[in-house]
Design a protein around this motif. Structure first.
Motif, PDB file in Angstrom:
ATOM      1  N   SER A   1      38.584  82.741  16.926  1.00 58.53           N
ATOM      2  CA  SER A   1      40.003  82.438  17.055  1.00 58.53           C
ATOM      3  C   SER A   1      40.704  82.201  15.727  1.00 58.53           C
ATOM      4  O   SER A   1      41.928  82.035  15.691  1.00 58.53           O
ATOM      5  CB  SER A   1      40.191  81.203  17.945  1.00 58.53           C
ATOM      6  OG  SER A   1      39.539  80.074  17.360  1.00 58.53           O
ATOM      7  N   THR A   2      39.944  82.219  14.608  1.00 59.04           N
ATOM      8  CA  THR A   2      40.592  82.033  13.308  1.00 59.04           C
ATOM      9  C   THR A   2      41.341  83.282  12.861  1.00 59.04           C
ATOM     10  O   THR A   2      42.164  83.225  11.948  1.00 59.04           O
ATOM     11  CB  THR A   2      39.550  81.646  12.238  1.00 59.04           C
ATOM     12  OG1 THR A   2      38.574  82.694  12.134  1.00 59.04           O
ATOM     13  CG2 THR A   2      38.862  80.329  12.597  1.00 59.04           C
ATOM     14  N   TRP A   3      41.041  84.419  13.501  1.00 59.38           N
ATOM     15  CA  TRP A   3      41.792  85.643  13.213  1.00 59.38           C
ATOM     16  C   TRP A   3      43.129  85.579  13.944  1.00 59.38           C
ATOM     17  O   TRP A   3      43.180  85.361  15.159  1.00 59.38           O
ATOM     18  CB  TRP A   3      41.014  86.878  13.667  1.00 59.38           C
ATOM     19  CG  TRP A   3      39.852  87.226  12.782  1.00 59.38           C
ATOM     20  CD1 TRP A   3      38.545  86.937  12.997  1.00 59.38           C
ATOM     21  CD2 TRP A   3      39.905  87.931  11.542  1.00 59.38           C
ATOM     22  NE1 TRP A   3      37.760  87.405  11.983  1.00 59.38           N
ATOM     23  CE2 TRP A   3      38.584  88.036  11.058  1.00 59.38           C
ATOM     24  CE3 TRP A   3      40.941  88.474  10.782  1.00 59.38           C
ATOM     25  CZ2 TRP A   3      38.266  88.658   9.863  1.00 59.38           C
ATOM     26  CZ3 TRP A   3      40.622  89.106   9.598  1.00 59.38           C
ATOM     27  CH2 TRP A   3      39.308  89.189   9.144  1.00 59.38           C
TER      28      TRP A   3
ATOM     29  N   GLU B   1      44.805  89.094  10.969  1.00 63.40           N
ATOM     30  CA  GLU B   1      44.746  88.621   9.585  1.00 63.40           C
ATOM     31  C   GLU B   1      44.050  87.263   9.520  1.00 63.40           C
ATOM     32  O   GLU B   1      44.154  86.451  10.455  1.00 63.40           O
ATOM     33  CB  GLU B   1      46.157  88.484   8.996  1.00 63.40           C
ATOM     34  CG  GLU B   1      46.793  89.793   8.575  1.00 63.40           C
ATOM     35  CD  GLU B   1      48.134  89.571   7.879  1.00 63.40           C
ATOM     36  OE1 GLU B   1      48.679  88.453   7.996  1.00 63.40           O
ATOM     37  OE2 GLU B   1      48.629  90.505   7.229  1.00 63.40           O
ATOM     38  N   ARG B   2      43.343  87.061   8.397  1.00 60.64           N
ATOM     39  CA  ARG B   2      42.726  85.747   8.136  1.00 60.64           C
ATOM     40  C   ARG B   2      42.459  85.611   6.642  1.00 60.64           C
ATOM     41  O   ARG B   2      41.807  86.487   6.057  1.00 60.64           O
ATOM     42  CB  ARG B   2      41.418  85.583   8.904  1.00 60.64           C
ATOM     43  CG  ARG B   2      40.771  84.203   8.737  1.00 60.64           C
ATOM     44  CD  ARG B   2      39.469  84.113   9.478  1.00 60.64           C
ATOM     45  NE  ARG B   2      38.467  85.002   8.930  1.00 60.64           N
ATOM     46  CZ  ARG B   2      37.227  85.134   9.406  1.00 60.64           C
ATOM     47  NH1 ARG B   2      36.865  84.453  10.495  1.00 60.64           N
ATOM     48  NH2 ARG B   2      36.369  85.977   8.851  1.00 60.64           N
ATOM     49  N   ALA B   3      43.027  84.596   6.049  1.00 64.93           N
ATOM     50  CA  ALA B   3      42.783  84.283   4.634  1.00 64.93           C
ATOM     51  C   ALA B   3      43.064  85.491   3.730  1.00 64.93           C
ATOM     52  O   ALA B   3      42.274  85.813   2.844  1.00 64.93           O
ATOM     53  CB  ALA B   3      41.351  83.793   4.438  1.00 64.93           C
ATOM     54  N   GLY B   4      44.168  86.202   4.009  1.00 64.74           N
ATOM     55  CA  GLY B   4      44.538  87.338   3.177  1.00 64.74           C
ATOM     56  C   GLY B   4      43.810  88.625   3.514  1.00 64.74           C
ATOM     57  O   GLY B   4      44.074  89.660   2.905  1.00 64.74           O
ATOM     58  N   LYS B   5      42.875  88.588   4.463  1.00 62.26           N
ATOM     59  CA  LYS B   5      42.140  89.788   4.854  1.00 62.26           C
ATOM     60  C   LYS B   5      42.688  90.333   6.160  1.00 62.26           C
ATOM     61  O   LYS B   5      43.203  89.584   6.998  1.00 62.26           O
ATOM     62  CB  LYS B   5      40.648  89.462   4.998  1.00 62.26           C
ATOM     63  CG  LYS B   5      39.969  89.066   3.699  1.00 62.26           C
ATOM     64  CD  LYS B   5      38.488  88.825   3.919  1.00 62.26           C
ATOM     65  CE  LYS B   5      37.790  88.459   2.620  1.00 62.26           C
ATOM     66  NZ  LYS B   5      36.345  88.205   2.821  1.00 62.26           N
ATOM     67  N   THR B   6      42.545  91.651   6.325  1.00 61.15           N
ATOM     68  CA  THR B   6      43.051  92.332   7.527  1.00 61.15           C
ATOM     69  C   THR B   6      41.903  92.963   8.296  1.00 61.15           C
ATOM     70  O   THR B   6      40.981  93.538   7.693  1.00 61.15           O
ATOM     71  CB  THR B   6      44.068  93.421   7.149  1.00 61.15           C
ATOM     72  OG1 THR B   6      45.154  92.816   6.440  1.00 61.15           O
ATOM     73  CG2 THR B   6      44.618  94.115   8.382  1.00 61.15           C
ATOM     74  N   MET B   7      41.946  92.875   9.607  1.00 61.86           N
ATOM     75  CA  MET B   7      40.922  93.492  10.458  1.00 61.86           C
ATOM     76  C   MET B   7      41.615  94.236  11.595  1.00 61.86           C
ATOM     77  O   MET B   7      42.582  93.727  12.178  1.00 61.86           O
ATOM     78  CB  MET B   7      39.981  92.425  11.030  1.00 61.86           C
ATOM     79  CG  MET B   7      38.938  93.012  12.002  1.00 61.86           C
ATOM     80  SD  MET B   7      37.870  91.754  12.746  1.00 61.86           S
ATOM     81  CE  MET B   7      39.020  90.975  13.877  1.00 61.86           C
ATOM     82  N   GLU B   8      41.105  95.453  11.907  1.00 62.85           N
ATOM     83  CA  GLU B   8      41.600  96.216  13.042  1.00 62.85           C
ATOM     84  C   GLU B   8      40.510  96.321  14.093  1.00 62.85           C
ATOM     85  O   GLU B   8      39.341  96.547  13.767  1.00 62.85           O
ATOM     86  CB  GLU B   8      42.050  97.611  12.610  1.00 62.85           C
ATOM     87  CG  GLU B   8      43.300  97.614  11.740  1.00 62.85           C
ATOM     88  CD  GLU B   8      43.807  99.008  11.460  1.00 62.85           C
ATOM     89  OE1 GLU B   8      43.037  99.962  11.682  1.00 62.85           O
ATOM     90  OE2 GLU B   8      44.972  99.153  11.041  1.00 62.85           O
ATOM     91  N   SER B   9      40.909  96.179  15.350  1.00 62.55           N
ATOM     92  CA  SER B   9      39.934  96.231  16.436  1.00 62.55           C
ATOM     93  C   SER B   9      40.637  96.643  17.716  1.00 62.55           C
ATOM     94  O   SER B   9      41.849  96.432  17.877  1.00 62.55           O
ATOM     95  CB  SER B   9      39.278  94.854  16.615  1.00 62.55           C
ATOM     96  OG  SER B   9      38.459  94.842  17.775  1.00 62.55           O
TER      97      SER B   9
END
Length: 388
Positions: free
Chosen positions: A243-245, A228-236
């Motif tokens: 490193s901000t994620w 997560e970062r700034a309200g957004k979600t990422m899958e990997s």
């Protein structure tokens, strides 16, 4: 002069489609019940273990009826044969349309009963595998409950549209004879498997399997990570270089393939030393005694003769008794039955999985299961040597 009109084939009616759909549901429902019953009859001891799990859960959750469930637990093998045979008989009766309405009534009662068990297991996480299809097909609790809902839907279609199934294939004496034969076959299959070993072994300790290999997963685990970062979600499937994620969670992508079929095979000697590797090396004849209280004592004369003969074998067969009973109790037991063999310890569930007999015999060559024997089928030394 008469006017000639082309002849057209009428489109299938809704009634015809419903008749076909009903008959498909009828066949599937009957076939599933027969298949489910036969799979359980293949391994009635395993089915009894599953029933014991349910009875133990209910004895704890319904303490005022604990005595009743303890009684049922003691009858688990009889109930295993009865319920599994009943599934086969109902499936056959349905496909033969023998007393269809009455058969559907009993089917409904059984489906509601199984539905309650699977829902209870799923909702409260009590029994993680219902044993609906034995060890042939493992289902999660919610998958088991969904299966029961599906069967209830099939039953509803068949019950609602019985008019399309009016013709009974057998009636009177012929029907009674057909059901008698089906019942006798079902019960006979279960009783024979109860007194020997399963016809088909679906467990990881089956003949031909190498225990050491079964203790390794087929694949390395693969993961999917969520960030997560700034309200957004990422899958990997890998950690990002940025490193901000921030890491949030992880999911295993191949849970079944990355889990070893055998995870709990550990053997220890009376001093507490781990001797698992020694057990999986060379020629071994394991005498598996799950519980001395329930072990059949009548076969130990034959068993002791085999142990004595194995000591003289040119194949250097090492005999080892493995039990889950405490050291003191087992020492008293082996003196009682004159068992002149070294012994070790393993978990009770492991021993139940290794063989459906108490006692049972397993011949190993460098950890590969070469043969398994029920106490009703104790072999001669030459048979063990041939297997090894």
């Amino acid at each position: 002069m008469p006017v000639l009109r082309p002849v057209t084939t009428p489109a299938p009616t809704a009634s015809h489609s419903l008749r076909l759909f009903t008959r498909v549901c009828w066949v599937v429902l009957g076939a599933v019940f027969i298949f489910s019953g036969l799979i359980k009859l293949n391994d009635p001891v395993g089915t009894a273990y599953k029933l014991e799990e349910y009875f133990e859960v209910f004895a704890l959750d319904v303490p005022w009826a604990a005595g009743f469930f303890d009684f049922l637990k003691g009858q688990s093998r009889l109930l295993s044969i009865f319920l599994s045979s009943l599934e086969v008989m109902l499936g056959v009766a349905l496909l033969l349309r023998w007393y269809l309405r009455q058969t559907l009534g009993v089917l409904l009662a059984l489906l509601v009963f199984f539905g309650f068990l699977t829902f209870y297991s799923a909702a409260f996480n009590k029994v993680t595998d219902c044993g609906c299809f034995g060890d042939f097909l493992k289902l999660t609790p919610w998958a088991s409950f969904s299966k029961d809902l599906f069967l209830l839907a099939l039953w509803g279609v068949v019950f609602t549209n019985q008019r399309f199934l009016r013709h009974s294939f057998v009636r009177g004496t012929a029907g009674l004879m057909a059901m008698t034969v089906a019942s006798a076959l079902a019960i006979g299959i279960g009783v024979r498997a109860l007194g020997h070993l399963p016809y088909f072994d679906f467990l990881p300790y089956k003949v031909g399997n190498n225990i050491a290999q079964q203790m390794k997963p087929a694949e390395a685990p693969r993961y999917r990570y969520t960030f997560e970062r700034a309200g957004k979600t990422m899958e990997s499937e890998a950690f990002p270089t940025d490193s901000t994620w921030k890491y949030k969670s992880m999911t295993v992508l191949n849970p079944e393939q990355s889990k070893a079929p055998i995870t709990d095979f550990v053997v220890s000697d009376p001093e507490g030393n781990n001797i698992t590797q020694q057990v999986l090396t060379g020629n071994k004849l394991l005498i598996l005694i799950q519980n001395t209280n329930k072990a059949d004592r009548d076969r130990f004369d034959q068993l002791n003769q085999l142990v004595a003969d194995a000591a003289k074998s040119r194949k250097h067969i090492e005999v080892l008794a493995i039990t889950s009973t405490s050291a003191g109790k087992f020492d008293a037991f082996r003196h009682e039955v004159n068992l002149a063999a070294p012994y070790a310890f393993a978990d009770a569930t492991v021993l139940k999985t290794m063989i459906r007999a108490n006692p049972g015999l397993m011949a190993l060559h460098d950890g590969t299961v070469m043969a398994k024997y029920h106490y009703h089928d104790i072999p001669k030394l030459y048979q063990v040597e041939k297997a090894l």
